[in-house]
Design a protein around this motif. Structure first.
Motif: not given
Length: 422
Positions: A114-118, A185-188, A214-217, A221-222
């Motif tokens: 999922d990290t790659v996809r996001e 997105r990369c940092l999250v 918190y990461l979803s919020i 926003i971003s």
């Protein structure tokens, strides 16, 4: 060598490239289907294998459509400034499909897939904006057109935000709005990996002490900021973008990116409030495994529709030009993979932010310095007036003393004269 001969050679290598890719794909499918069936019919088959098999059928139907569009662009690579970004957008389909399919097969490693996809989701938004910018810069003096047009009202529902200045500042702010999503997105995703290793991240679990919430919020926003920047840019330039039919392209990209994250949040809420009841089917899975599995299976199904839409919305037909200089297929592939333009744009934005911050700091420092100088000047003026008043008081006191002495002397003289007359 005649023009007809050159055209014939081009047609030949394009034809054989398609034939070779078709044969390779058929061989891969022929080897893969027996393995899928063997895993499905085993006695100890689990629910995620069944979902993986169903999703795999959709993946196999999706990839040929993607490959057809990709090859058509690579073999008609006449506008590198535009097609480079189109091809990157087209790659979203296999990245999403294969990523989600592998996550279903290996649920314990789903977060890594999922990290790659996001990350690629954010990368697609950036490429779509650059596709629009490159087209406009090739056809117009973009900054001049925006200045002549004047300021544009904010799109709904961001109408309460002050309008942005026209021209170069407008373009820079739109680019920043999209690029910040790539960075955040990369940092999250990196934070999600770290918190996963620490046991503080469980995808789909909505609790105050879980990093997922918190990461979803932050991501939402971003992402909303990036979508706002794209929508505002489209609103300001839609009359110039009419020849490339931007609305369908914009809706297609926006729908994929925006829908993916909100679909994940909705599935989490559904599982949280137990709309989907507990079932023996997933008794061996945690809540985050169930949430991720449903999301991944839906994505595999949805990508078949997206692949068909992409083929027509981002068609190769506007770039078919036998008279144009043809870029070799390998060169076009390498240009597609070259991501140095992202780094260049990020450095540009960092420089702009740094310059803007330094300019504002200089203005604040100058204002404070002027204020300090004015205060010192006022103090000096007050001190001068006070000193003058003191000097005047001393002078007046001296004059009064002299007058008093003169008066006393005169009075003594008069008294002496009167005494002498007597």
């Amino acid at each position: 060598m005649s023009m007809d001969c050159i055209k014939q050679r081009r047609s030949d290598w394009r034809f054989w490239l398609k034939v070779i890719l078709t044969i390779l794909y058929v061989l891969v499918i022929a080897a893969l289907i027996p393995i899928m069936i063997w895993r499905l019919v085993r006695r100890d088959v689990k629910a995620h294998i069944t979902a993986w098999f169903i999703a795999g059928i959709f993946v196999m139907l999706t990839l040929p459509i993607f490959l057809t569009g990709l090859v058509q662009h690579l073999t008609n690579y006449t506008r590198p400034d535009l097609q480079r970004h189109i091809i990157r957008i087209l790659w979203m389909v296999p990245v999403y499909s294969l990523d989600s399919w592998l996550a279903l097969l290996f649920p314990q490693y789903a977060i890594y897939f999922d990290t790659v996809r996001e990350w690629y989701e954010a990368y697609v938004l950036y490429n779509f904006l650059m596709y629009l910018l490159n087209y406009l810069r090739a056809e117009y003096d973009l900054e001049k057109e925006l200045v002549d047009q004047g300021r544009v009202k904010q799109p709904k529902p961001w109408c309460c935000i002050p309008v942005w200045p026209a021209g170069r500042v407008f373009i820079q702010r739109c680019k920043f709005g999209v690029l910040q999503y790539v960075v955040i997105r990369c940092l999250v995703t990196l934070t999600a990996l770290i918190t996963q290793w620490c046991g503080a991240y469980h995808k789909g679990r909505i609790k105050y002490d879980d990093a997922f919430v918190y990461l979803s919020i932050i991501t939402a926003i971003s992402q909303a900021t990036a979508i706002h920047s794209l929508l505002y840019f489209y609103k300001a330039t839609k009359h110039m973008l009419k020849p490339i039919k931007p609305l369908t392209k914009f809706v297609c990209v926006k729908a994929i990116v925006f829908f993916a994250i909100w679909q994940s949040i909705v599935i989490s809420l559904i599982l949280k409030i137990k709309v989907i009841k507990d079932s023996p089917v997933w008794k061996h899975y945690s809540i985050d495994n169930v949430q991720t599995g449903i999301q991944d299976m839906l994505i595999c199904i949805e990508m078949l529709v997206i692949a068909i839409v992409h083929y027509y919305v981002f068609s190769h037909k506007p770039y078919v030009n036998p008279e144009a200089a043809q870029v070799p297929c390998l060169t076009s592939c390498l240009k597609m993979l070259d991501v140095r333009d992202v780094g260049t744009d990020m450095r540009e934005q960092v420089y702009i932010i740094q310059t803007s911050a330094m300019s504002k700091l200089h203005k604040i420092t100058s204002a404070k310095s002027r204020s300090h100088d004015e205060e010192n000047s006022d103090k000096e003026t007050v001190q001068d007036e006070t000193q003058n008043n003191e000097n005047m008081s001393l002078l007046q006191s001296s004059i009064d003393k002299d007058q008093a002495v003169t008066t006393n002397t005169y009075a003594s003289f008069v008294n002496t004269e009167q005494s002498g007359q007597r």
